[in-house]
Design an enzyme around this catalytic site. Sequence first.
Site, PDB file in Angstrom:
ATOM      1  CG  ASP A   1      57.321 -24.886   9.584  1.00  0.00           C
ATOM      2  OD1 ASP A   1      56.461 -24.832  10.484  1.00  0.00           O
ATOM      3  OD2 ASP A   1      57.068 -25.277   8.433  1.00  0.00           O
TER       4      ASP A   1
ATOM      5  CG  ASP B   1      50.267 -15.894   8.262  1.00  0.00           C
ATOM      6  OD1 ASP B   1      50.593 -14.813   7.757  1.00  0.00           O
ATOM      7  OD2 ASP B   1      50.959 -16.478   9.118  1.00  0.00           O
TER       8      ASP B   1
ATOM      9  CB  THR C   1      48.227  -9.352  18.965  1.00  0.00           C
ATOM     10  OG1 THR C   1      47.352  -9.442  17.840  1.00  0.00           O
ATOM     11  CG2 THR C   1      47.902 -10.450  19.971  1.00  0.00           C
TER      12      THR C   1
ATOM     13  CG  ASP D   1      56.864 -15.208  13.334  1.00  0.00           C
ATOM     14  OD1 ASP D   1      57.110 -15.285  12.111  1.00  0.00           O
ATOM     15  OD2 ASP D   1      55.780 -14.775  13.765  1.00  0.00           O
TER      16      ASP D   1
ATOM     17  CE  LYS E   1      43.707 -14.401  -3.456  1.00  0.00           C
ATOM     18  NZ  LYS E   1      45.003 -14.009  -3.950  1.00  0.00           N
TER      19      LYS E   1
ATOM     20  CD  GLU F   1      42.996  -8.704  19.781  1.00  0.00           C
ATOM     21  OE1 GLU F   1      44.107  -8.864  20.332  1.00  0.00           O
ATOM     22  OE2 GLU F   1      41.924  -9.022  20.305  1.00  0.00           O
TER      23      GLU F   1
HETATM   24  C1  SAM Z   1      49.348 -12.695  10.991  1.00  0.00           C
HETATM   25  S1  SAM Z   1      50.825 -12.787  11.907  1.00  0.00           S
HETATM   26  C2  SAM Z   1      50.281 -12.507  13.575  1.00  0.00           C
HETATM   27  C3  SAM Z   1      51.376 -12.051  14.488  1.00  0.00           C
HETATM   28  C4  SAM Z   1      51.001 -11.795  15.950  1.00  0.00           C
HETATM   29  N1  SAM Z   1      50.552 -12.989  16.627  1.00  0.00           N
HETATM   30  C5  SAM Z   1      49.955 -10.723  16.074  1.00  0.00           C
HETATM   31  O1  SAM Z   1      48.823 -11.043  16.406  1.00  0.00           O
HETATM   32  O2  SAM Z   1      50.288  -9.540  15.818  1.00  0.00           O
HETATM   33  C6  SAM Z   1      51.144 -14.540  11.877  1.00  0.00           C
HETATM   34  C7  SAM Z   1      52.596 -14.898  12.130  1.00  0.00           C
HETATM   35  O3  SAM Z   1      52.729 -16.299  12.216  1.00  0.00           O
HETATM   36  C8  SAM Z   1      53.961 -16.673  11.625  1.00  0.00           C
HETATM   37  N2  SAM Z   1      53.859 -18.098  11.271  1.00  0.00           N
HETATM   38  C9  SAM Z   1      52.923 -18.687  10.516  1.00  0.00           C
HETATM   39  N3  SAM Z   1      53.134 -20.004  10.410  1.00  0.00           N
HETATM   40  C10 SAM Z   1      54.247 -20.274  11.155  1.00  0.00           C
HETATM   41  C11 SAM Z   1      54.966 -21.464  11.420  1.00  0.00           C
HETATM   42  N4  SAM Z   1      54.590 -22.648  10.920  1.00  0.00           N
HETATM   43  N5  SAM Z   1      56.072 -21.375  12.195  1.00  0.00           N
HETATM   44  C12 SAM Z   1      56.464 -20.178  12.691  1.00  0.00           C
HETATM   45  N6  SAM Z   1      55.805 -19.011  12.475  1.00  0.00           N
HETATM   46  C13 SAM Z   1      54.712 -19.060  11.701  1.00  0.00           C
HETATM   47  C14 SAM Z   1      54.107 -15.726  10.460  1.00  0.00           C
HETATM   48  O4  SAM Z   1      55.449 -15.586  10.050  1.00  0.00           O
HETATM   49  C15 SAM Z   1      53.548 -14.435  11.049  1.00  0.00           C
HETATM   50  O5  SAM Z   1      54.559 -13.638  11.622  1.00  0.00           O
END
Ligand code: SAM
Length: 281
Positions: free
Chosen positions: A162, A185, A258, A135, A189, A261
Amino acid sequence: MSDSLNAPEVPQPGISGISGEDHPGHIPGVSVRHTRAKGEPRFPDGPRADPAGSHFERRIRSFQPRRSRVTAGQADALQRLWPKWGLDIDGQRVVDFAELFGNGNPVVLEIGFGMGEATAQMAAADPGTNILAVDVHTPGQGNLLNLAAQNGLSNIRVGNGDAIILLREMLTPDSLDGLRVYFPDPWPKKRHHKRRLIQPEFLSLAATRLKPGALVHCATDWEPYAEQMLEVLSAHPDFENTRADGGFAPRPEFRPLTRFEGQGLDKGHVVNDLLFRRVQP
Ligand SMILES: C[S@@+](CC[C@H](N)C(=O)[O-])C[C@H]1O[C@@H](n2cnc3c(N)ncnc32)[C@H](O)[C@@H]1O
């Protein structure tokens, strides 16, 4: 991801904010803020800010870059445990899993672990599987390191950066035994849909790093994204649905609820899991 994921905020002693109480000339009750000099790292021994830098800059990113406050406990974990269990995703070297984990156990990549509670629970339930959890969220990285240390979990490594750069530049073909993407995420939109992680190009890249038979497990509480996931995974020649009916899977026992969730369920959202397998090339 909303900042409600963050734990309560406190100043970070010796890092981005100090109380000043140990310092000569400190006036009781007056808090002194330490401002870092330009170029001074936020965590000298911890994760680097933007580890891949401008080298891979012009990509559409699936995450929202944000500056988040880090609690004192998280900052301490980042300083102490990052050198041991952290991996900066700089795109500059190839990762040797046996070296990274100190054993030859299977490795599952989790992309976007948020605060890491579910990751820690899954690692505890299955100590014979190594989890490389990635993350960009600094407070979450500190939280997961703390959870790993407090629970004696030696099968977690925390990646900073990333995940696409990790997959593309740093992992070898056929190296992963599984991929987990829980509540990515949703980018609701229309103009942001291109930022969604689960897309054909991403799946093609992931397929090259996954062993035949490896499980790809996704979950989301955003129904239009769930439909998109099902569509692109079903259409992709490198994956097959483990469900004979070709649909969503019930949440498997091994996936804990999670944090995200929970927030989705509170809003009345429907959660869908998808369980696909990497087919033999
Ligand atoms: C909506 S959160 C969900 C977190 C966790 N899985 C949960 O369900 O509580 C999505 C996470 O994915 C991470 N994320 C999104 N794209 C990513 C990428 N390409 N590389 C690393 N992390 C990423 C974001 O920083 C964020 O912390």
